[in-house]
Design a protein around this motif. Sequence first.
Motif, PDB file in Angstrom:
ATOM      1  N   LEU A  36      -2.208   9.851  -3.021  1.00 43.27           N
ATOM      2  CA  LEU A  36      -1.241  10.938  -3.154  1.00 43.27           C
ATOM      3  C   LEU A  36      -1.736  12.113  -2.313  1.00 43.27           C
ATOM      4  CD1 LEU A  36      -1.599   9.341  -6.056  1.00 43.27           C
ATOM      5  CD2 LEU A  36       0.125  10.970  -6.779  1.00 43.27           C
ATOM      6  N   VAL A  37      -0.967  12.473  -1.313  1.00 40.19           N
ATOM      7  CA  VAL A  37      -1.377  13.483  -0.350  1.00 40.19           C
ATOM      8  C   VAL A  37      -0.741  14.826  -0.686  1.00 40.19           C
ATOM      9  CG1 VAL A  37      -1.427  14.136   2.090  1.00 40.19           C
ATOM     10  CG2 VAL A  37      -1.592  11.716   1.429  1.00 40.19           C
ATOM     11  N   ARG A  38      -1.564  15.786  -1.081  1.00 42.53           N
ATOM     12  CA  ARG A  38      -1.088  17.150  -1.304  1.00 42.53           C
ATOM     13  C   ARG A  38      -1.246  17.935  -0.004  1.00 42.53           C
ATOM     14  NH1 ARG A  38      -4.131  18.306  -7.103  1.00 42.53           N
ATOM     15  NH2 ARG A  38      -2.672  17.138  -8.421  1.00 42.53           N
ATOM     16  N   THR A  39      -0.144  18.477   0.474  1.00 38.92           N
ATOM     17  CA  THR A  39      -0.191  19.209   1.728  1.00 38.92           C
ATOM     18  C   THR A  39       0.452  20.581   1.554  1.00 38.92           C
ATOM     19  OG1 THR A  39       0.156  19.002   4.115  1.00 38.92           O
ATOM     20  CG2 THR A  39       2.000  18.371   2.690  1.00 38.92           C
ATOM     21  N   SER A  40       0.483  21.352   2.641  1.00 40.56           N
ATOM     22  CA  SER A  40       0.991  22.722   2.596  1.00 40.56           C
ATOM     23  C   SER A  40       2.189  22.853   3.532  1.00 40.56           C
ATOM     24  CB  SER A  40      -0.136  23.689   2.971  1.00 40.56           C
ATOM     25  OG  SER A  40       0.248  25.022   2.747  1.00 40.56           O
TER      26      SER A  40
ATOM     27  N   ASP B  21      -8.956   2.722   1.945  1.00 41.81           N
ATOM     28  CA  ASP B  21      -8.946   2.346   0.533  1.00 41.81           C
ATOM     29  C   ASP B  21      -8.996   3.566  -0.379  1.00 41.81           C
ATOM     30  OD1 ASP B  21     -11.503   3.193   0.991  1.00 41.81           O
ATOM     31  OD2 ASP B  21     -12.500   1.349   0.324  1.00 41.81           O
ATOM     32  N   VAL B  22      -8.672   4.737   0.176  1.00 38.79           N
ATOM     33  CA  VAL B  22      -8.633   5.963  -0.614  1.00 38.79           C
ATOM     34  C   VAL B  22      -7.531   5.852  -1.659  1.00 38.79           C
ATOM     35  CG1 VAL B  22      -8.207   8.457  -0.550  1.00 38.79           C
ATOM     36  CG2 VAL B  22      -9.538   7.367   1.267  1.00 38.79           C
ATOM     37  N   ARG B  23      -7.825   6.286  -2.868  1.00 35.98           N
ATOM     38  CA  ARG B  23      -6.827   6.281  -3.933  1.00 35.98           C
ATOM     39  C   ARG B  23      -6.869   7.624  -4.656  1.00 35.98           C
ATOM     40  NH1 ARG B  23      -7.971   1.832  -8.211  1.00 35.98           N
ATOM     41  NH2 ARG B  23      -7.956   0.502  -6.356  1.00 35.98           N
ATOM     42  N   GLY B  24      -5.789   7.926  -5.360  1.00 33.23           N
ATOM     43  CA  GLY B  24      -5.728   9.189  -6.075  1.00 33.23           C
ATOM     44  C   GLY B  24      -5.316  10.332  -5.170  1.00 33.23           C
ATOM     45  N   THR B  25      -5.452  11.555  -5.664  1.00 27.94           N
ATOM     46  CA  THR B  25      -5.003  12.727  -4.910  1.00 27.94           C
ATOM     47  C   THR B  25      -6.032  13.157  -3.876  1.00 27.94           C
ATOM     48  OG1 THR B  25      -5.888  14.184  -6.638  1.00 27.94           O
ATOM     49  CG2 THR B  25      -3.550  13.604  -6.768  1.00 27.94           C
ATOM     50  N   ILE B  26      -5.521  13.611  -2.738  1.00 30.29           N
ATOM     51  CA  ILE B  26      -6.370  14.152  -1.682  1.00 30.29           C
ATOM     52  C   ILE B  26      -5.611  15.266  -0.975  1.00 30.29           C
ATOM     53  CG2 ILE B  26      -5.619  12.363  -0.031  1.00 30.29           C
ATOM     54  CD1 ILE B  26      -8.474  12.532   1.191  1.00 30.29           C
TER      55      ILE B  26
ATOM     56  N   ARG C  11       0.868  -1.179   0.000  1.00 30.28           N
ATOM     57  CA  ARG C  11       0.000   0.000   0.000  1.00 30.28           C
ATOM     58  C   ARG C  11       0.905   1.231   0.000  1.00 30.28           C
ATOM     59  NH1 ARG C  11      -4.203   3.330  -1.144  1.00 30.28           N
ATOM     60  NH2 ARG C  11      -5.199   4.273   0.690  1.00 30.28           N
ATOM     61  N   LEU C  12       0.753   2.095  -1.009  1.00 28.25           N
ATOM     62  CA  LEU C  12       1.647   3.240  -1.153  1.00 28.25           C
ATOM     63  C   LEU C  12       0.940   4.548  -0.832  1.00 28.25           C
ATOM     64  CD1 LEU C  12       4.312   4.576  -2.072  1.00 28.25           C
ATOM     65  CD2 LEU C  12       3.428   4.482  -4.424  1.00 28.25           C
ATOM     66  N   VAL C  13       1.573   5.320   0.061  1.00 30.30           N
ATOM     67  CA  VAL C  13       1.149   6.698   0.316  1.00 30.30           C
ATOM     68  C   VAL C  13       2.278   7.599  -0.160  1.00 30.30           C
ATOM     69  CG1 VAL C  13       0.422   8.405   2.013  1.00 30.30           C
ATOM     70  CG2 VAL C  13      -0.203   6.002   2.330  1.00 30.30           C
ATOM     71  N   HIS C  14       1.998   8.410  -1.155  1.00 31.72           N
ATOM     72  CA  HIS C  14       3.002   9.308  -1.719  1.00 31.72           C
ATOM     73  C   HIS C  14       2.701  10.739  -1.286  1.00 31.72           C
ATOM     74  CE1 HIS C  14       5.617  11.288  -4.626  1.00 31.72           C
ATOM     75  NE2 HIS C  14       4.596  12.062  -4.942  1.00 31.72           N
TER      76      HIS C  14
END
Length: 274
Positions: free
Chosen positions: A145-149, A200-205, A96-99
């Motif tokens: 894929l986690v977009r953060t600040s 099971d979240v996938r894609g950008t968040i 399981r990959l979290v980028h």
Amino acid sequence: MTVLVVGASGHLGGEVSRRYVDAGESVVGTYHRGPGVTDGIDWQPLDIRDSAAVAALVGRVRPKVVISTAYVFGDWWVSADGAAAVAVASARVSARLVHMSTDAVHGGRPEPYLDGDTPTPVGVYGASKAAAETAVKAIDPAAVLVRTSLIIGDAASKQVKLCLDLIGRKVPGALFSDEIRCPLAVEDLAGAVVELAASDVRGTINVAGPEAVTRPELGRLVAAHYGLDATDMPVGTIADSGLQRPAEVRLDSSRAEALLTTHLRGVSELFRKA
């Protein structure tokens, strides 16, 4: 369960690793320059620009979860190619990959950016992280894929230290009044990352703080928190600096807030003791 934290010696990577260690998980953490300070980690040296070395380590460890946090500002080979190498190796062992990504993939606008908004980078760093997102999604469609600040921690953390150093005139530069971000506490981001890894979240968040502030506003909050006088805090603008970077970037994190139990604090709450 074995968790591989790529970039565990960094600010976020160290906090994520600590949470997994505290939960009793087996944690392998990578470093490039030297091991971090978090206890209970199996530290492994790794240059993620070396795809063969990445594949060998992941193949040997065979983690169930991979948290990819490593980057070097302005280094395309680490931020883009390295992220792709991690994604390829993770997919081979069905991990399981979290980028981890960034709000710098966006060029800036008054309206908040939603999870799925297309990147519009204006600098090399943002472009490298946008390229990494494209590669990771193509290699592993199930990855999140986690977009953060801006990531806020103690006085030694990058964003807080920058404010303190500028207020104390220890470094040249200024806090840009036309640069707006949604800062988030490292503890909150790490909690969100661990939750997302188990989902099971996938894609950008988007995972950022709910409160948008300018750099000088953040500087004043930091100064008050540490009992400093911010009267002479150096303030400027991106336009005057000649730098190429996004100005107004607000991330809409409402989806993450609805999905997660981790409370994403705004800067006013984060520095409420100031």
